[in-house]
Design a protein around this motif. Structure first.
Motif, short mmCIF file in Angstrom:
data_model
loop_
_atom_site.label_atom_id
_atom_site.label_comp_id
_atom_site.label_asym_id
_atom_site.label_seq_id
_atom_site.Cartn_x
_atom_site.Cartn_y
_atom_site.Cartn_z
N GLU A 165 -67.40 63.87 13.75
CA GLU A 165 -67.53 65.20 14.58
C GLU A 165 -68.68 65.82 13.85
O GLU A 165 -69.27 65.34 12.96
CB GLU A 165 -66.19 65.82 13.39
CG GLU A 165 -65.70 66.84 14.20
CD GLU A 165 -65.56 66.87 15.43
OE1 GLU A 165 -66.43 67.85 16.68
OE2 GLU A 165 -64.31 67.00 16.21
N VAL A 166 -68.33 66.54 14.62
CA VAL A 166 -70.21 67.86 14.66
C VAL A 166 -69.91 68.60 14.30
O VAL A 166 -68.86 69.88 15.53
CB VAL A 166 -71.34 67.65 16.01
CG1 VAL A 166 -72.55 68.55 15.35
CG2 VAL A 166 -71.82 66.35 15.84
N TYR A 167 -70.01 69.66 12.86
CA TYR A 167 -69.59 70.95 13.15
C TYR A 167 -71.08 72.05 13.07
O TYR A 167 -71.56 71.18 12.49
CB TYR A 167 -68.47 71.50 11.78
CG TYR A 167 -67.61 70.50 11.83
CD1 TYR A 167 -66.42 71.49 12.29
CD2 TYR A 167 -67.25 69.53 11.30
CE1 TYR A 167 -65.35 70.70 11.86
CE2 TYR A 167 -66.04 68.41 11.07
CZ TYR A 167 -64.79 69.25 11.28
OH TYR A 167 -63.80 68.29 11.21
N VAL A 168 -71.30 73.23 13.88
CA VAL A 168 -72.02 73.99 13.46
C VAL A 168 -71.64 75.36 13.86
O VAL A 168 -70.59 75.42 14.39
CB VAL A 168 -73.00 73.86 14.88
CG1 VAL A 168 -74.36 74.74 14.86
CG2 VAL A 168 -73.59 71.93 15.49
N HIS A 224 -73.85 74.93 6.89
CA HIS A 224 -73.86 75.83 8.58
C HIS A 224 -73.18 74.74 9.59
O HIS A 224 -73.17 74.37 10.48
CB HIS A 224 -74.70 76.44 8.76
CG HIS A 224 -74.90 78.11 9.02
ND1 HIS A 224 -75.38 79.13 8.91
CD2 HIS A 224 -73.59 78.12 8.71
CE1 HIS A 224 -75.42 80.48 9.33
NE2 HIS A 224 -73.58 79.64 9.44
N ILE A 225 -74.41 73.79 9.10
CA ILE A 225 -74.26 72.30 10.24
C ILE A 225 -73.35 71.65 9.01
O ILE A 225 -73.63 70.80 8.25
CB ILE A 225 -75.75 71.64 9.74
CG1 ILE A 225 -75.64 72.65 11.14
CG2 ILE A 225 -75.85 70.72 11.26
CD1 ILE A 225 -77.89 72.69 11.33
N SER A 226 -72.49 70.75 9.48
CA SER A 226 -71.97 69.43 8.86
C SER A 226 -71.65 68.05 9.98
O SER A 226 -70.57 68.29 11.34
CB SER A 226 -70.80 69.66 8.57
OG SER A 226 -70.04 69.16 7.59
N ILE A 227 -72.20 66.96 9.53
CA ILE A 227 -71.34 65.75 10.75
C ILE A 227 -70.56 64.94 10.17
O ILE A 227 -71.15 64.26 8.90
CB ILE A 227 -73.33 65.25 11.07
CG1 ILE A 227 -73.95 66.39 11.96
CG2 ILE A 227 -73.13 64.48 11.14
CD1 ILE A 227 -75.22 66.08 12.29
#
Ligand SMILES: Nc1ncnc2c1ncn2[C@@H]1O[C@H](COP(=O)(O)OP(=O)(O)OP(=O)(O)O)[C@@H](O)[C@H]1O
Ligand SMILES: [Mg+2]
Length: 143
Positions: free
Chosen positions: A68-71, A6-9
């Motif tokens: 990059e930040v993925y949410v 759900h969260i990837s940094i």
């Protein structure tokens, strides 16, 4: 990105620039972090380690210098302002310094963001009462 994260940094760096633009402060250093859906994750570090800075990047409150930040499947850098506001409505956050409105009651503090998000008066009443009961504040509505 796979859907169990759900969260990837990835390769996240954040510099703060002080009054002197030559003095950059490297607050977040090449951070990699994956948080799976449904898991609970704590971030521990001494004062000034960058915990709040890291958290604020998760809903785009803090700009990032690189990486990059993925949410929730979204790459934050690819969202426009309206999309970012929409995503923020799905990310709960308690600020270190609360950011509550001291001239408003408990009830009004919970109702305000729902009003801004376009909920009807009926929906707001229902939702505020449900949330106050959930956290045991239902007898504090007018405080
Ligand atoms: N807006 C800002 N401008 C410049 N430097 C900042 C800013 N915000 C934070 N910093 C610096 O970045 C570093 C990380 O700060 P941050 O507030 O993220 O730490 P923290 O881990 O949350 O600390 P605490 O445990 O005290 O809450 C600190 O050195 C801080 O002084
Ligand atoms: Mg902090």
């Amino acid at each position: 990105m796979t859907d169990h994260r759900h969260i990837s940094i990835q390769h996240l760096n954040k510099y703060y620039v002080g009054q002197n633009p030559h003095e950059k402060m490297h607050a977040l250093k090449d951070i990699h972090l994956n948080i799976k859906k449904g898991s609970i994750c704590g971030i521990i570090g001494r004062s000034g380690a960058g915990k709040s800075s890291l958290l604020r990047t998760l809903n785009g409150l803090e700009s990032i210098s690189s990486g990059e930040v993925y949410v929730l499947e979204h790459a934050l850098s690819e969202l426009n302002h309206a999309q970012l506001i929409q995503l923020r409505q799905r990310i709960g956050m308690i600020f270190q310094h609360f950011n509550l409105l001291s001239t408003k009651t408990v009830w009004e503090n919970i109702a305000l963001p729902l009003k801004v998000a376009g909920y009807s008066a009926d929906q707001i009443k229902q939702q505020v009462e449900k949330l106050m009961t959930l956290v045991g504040l239902d007898n504090k509505a007018d405080h």
